[in-house]
Design an enzyme around this catalytic site. Structure first.
Site, short mmCIF file in Angstrom:
data_model
loop_
_atom_site.label_atom_id
_atom_site.label_comp_id
_atom_site.label_asym_id
_atom_site.label_seq_id
_atom_site.Cartn_x
_atom_site.Cartn_y
_atom_site.Cartn_z
N GLY A 1 8.41 -16.80 -5.04
CA GLY A 1 7.59 -16.55 -3.84
C GLY A 1 6.39 -17.48 -3.81
O GLY A 1 5.82 -17.78 -4.85
N ASP B 1 0.86 -11.32 -7.72
CA ASP B 1 0.93 -10.00 -8.35
C ASP B 1 0.17 -9.90 -9.67
O ASP B 1 -0.04 -8.81 -10.18
CB ASP B 1 2.40 -9.63 -8.60
CG ASP B 1 3.17 -9.42 -7.31
OD1 ASP B 1 2.54 -9.23 -6.27
OD2 ASP B 1 4.42 -9.46 -7.35
N MET C 1 1.47 -5.41 -1.97
CA MET C 1 2.51 -5.93 -2.86
C MET C 1 2.23 -5.53 -4.31
O MET C 1 1.10 -5.21 -4.67
CB MET C 1 2.66 -7.43 -2.70
CG MET C 1 3.44 -7.80 -1.44
SD MET C 1 3.82 -9.56 -1.36
CE MET C 1 4.91 -9.58 0.08
N GLY C 2 3.25 -5.62 -5.11
CA GLY C 2 3.16 -5.24 -6.53
C GLY C 2 4.43 -4.49 -6.90
O GLY C 2 4.54 -3.30 -6.63
N ARG D 1 -2.26 7.34 9.33
CA ARG D 1 -1.67 6.09 9.82
C ARG D 1 -1.33 5.18 8.65
O ARG D 1 -1.99 5.23 7.61
CB ARG D 1 -2.64 5.35 10.74
CG ARG D 1 -2.94 6.07 12.04
CD ARG D 1 -1.76 5.96 13.00
NE ARG D 1 -2.12 6.41 14.33
CZ ARG D 1 -1.95 7.65 14.79
NH1 ARG D 1 -1.43 8.58 14.00
NH2 ARG D 1 -2.31 7.97 16.02
N GLN E 1 -0.58 -11.09 2.61
CA GLN E 1 -1.26 -11.20 1.31
C GLN E 1 -0.95 -12.52 0.61
O GLN E 1 -1.63 -12.92 -0.33
CB GLN E 1 -0.80 -10.07 0.39
CG GLN E 1 -1.24 -8.70 0.86
CD GLN E 1 -0.40 -7.59 0.23
OE1 GLN E 1 -0.76 -7.05 -0.79
NE2 GLN E 1 0.72 -7.25 0.85
#
Ligand code: F6P
Length: 341
Positions: A10, A127, A169-170, A265, A273
């Site tokens: 990525g 990450d 993310m993670g 929400r 990110q």
């Protein structure tokens, strides 16, 4: 000496700063050539590469993404692809290969090193889950982006007396969630390292809402409930066997709304990110990694990865980097919990 350079996996802010650092150090300090390989390992399978000149790396320091392109191609999956990679390394007269990537890209680098190819790794991921280094570049940028999002969500949550769930993310590690959660003042943070109990979370939020009228809950995409498994967006797996994660935030938001009867929400930050310009911290770290990677090649330090340890750039064995993922420091998480409720 000719260095082959590729970026795999990525993308992440700071990749262009590394490419620039490597190219400038190699050409200007040592008088070497740099061959830019396109799209990660795919470029070595297909034979797609072109020389990187000083001109090619000019003006890219602040740019997001990677001028070399990237892919999640895994040549270890297919013996023919691996043979092509080795043939192209020979054909291009690459004396040393620098692979910039996360655990997947670096695991291919390690396999090539074990096969006698001179390889060096540079750790990259938003990450921050690569073992052996205190930080990876890209992480600081991601944390800044998420923190800004939390700040923005705060004002609207407060005005509407809502609970805002933010999915970040993670996959296996909740570094972004914890660091951005601390920076943004999150009221709950859910990470893959600690399976969560929705009843417990609702009870804590209920207590908070006796004296507050809004909450911010940060959820890492790889978080799992005590009784559940990771929530997938799709069963389809990439070449390294990873499914696309996503959806846990929706489940958490809906359970909270049903459990507490408070309007809730969801915001999923996704690839925002990973895109855009790197922070000053990431530009500096990526530049240091790039320059030191070339110095490591000069010193014949192969089978290694450059790493940040206590503010110094060192090299560590690639095997240390790829054998396990780096989990969140529980001392940090404990600090975050002081501000829950
Ligand atoms: O860069 C790592 C990562 O951000 C993970 O947290 C996330 O699950 C994954 O990449 C998604 O990447 P892609 O959509 O490119 O497959």
């Amino acid at each position: 000496m000719r260095i082959g350079l590729l970026t795999g996996g990525g993308d992440c802010p700071g990749l262009n700063a590394v490419i620039r650092g490597i190219t400038r150090r190699a050409i200007e300090t040592y008088g070497w050539d740099v061959l830019g390989i396109k799209n990660g390992w795919r470029g070595l399978v297909l034979g797609q590469a072109e020389p990187l000149s000083l001109y090619a790396v000019s003006g890219i320091l602040h740019r997001g993404g990677t001028i070399l392109g990237t892919s999640r191609t895994n040549p270890l999956k297919n013996p023919d692809d691996l043979a092509k990679v080795k043939d192209h390394i020979k054909k291009y007269s690459i004396d040393a290969l620098i692979a910039v990537g996360g655990e997947d890209t670096l695991s291919v680098a390690l396999a090539l090193h074990n096969d006698g190819i001179k390889v060096l790794g540079v750790p990259k991921t938003i990450d921050n889950d690569i073992n052996g280094t205190d930080f990876t570049f890209g992480f600081n940028t991601a944390v800044s982006i998420v923190t800004e999002a939390i700040d923005r969500l705060h004002t609207t949550a407060e005005s509407h007396h809502r609970i805002m769930v933010v999915e970040v993310m993670g996959r296996e590690s909740g570094w972004i969630a914890v660091m951005a959660g601390i920076a943004g003042g999150a009221d709950a943070i859910i990470i893959p390292e600690i399976p969560f109990d929705i009843q417990d979370l609702c009870a804590k939020l209920k207590k908070r809402h006796q004296h507050k009228s809004f909450s911010i809950v940060v959820v890492a995409e790889g978080a799992v409930s005590k009784e559940g498994t990771q929530v997938l967006q799709s069963e389809k797996k990439d070449a390294f066997g990873h499914a696309i994660l996503g959806g846990i935030g929706r489940i958490v938001a809906s359970e909270i709304e049903h459990g507490l009867g408070i309007e809730t929400r969801l915001t999923v930050l996704g690839h925002i990110q990973r895109g855009g310009s790197p922070t000053a911290y990431d530009r500096i770290l990526a530049t240091r990694f790039g320059v030191k990677a070339v110095d490591a090649v000069k010193n014949g330090d192969f089978g290694k990865m450059v790493a940040l340890r206590s503010e110094k750039i060192i090299t560590v064995d690639l095997v240390e980097a790829v054998t396990e993922t780096k989990k969140v420091d529980m001392e940090l998480y404990e600090i975050a919990t002081v501000f829950f409720g």
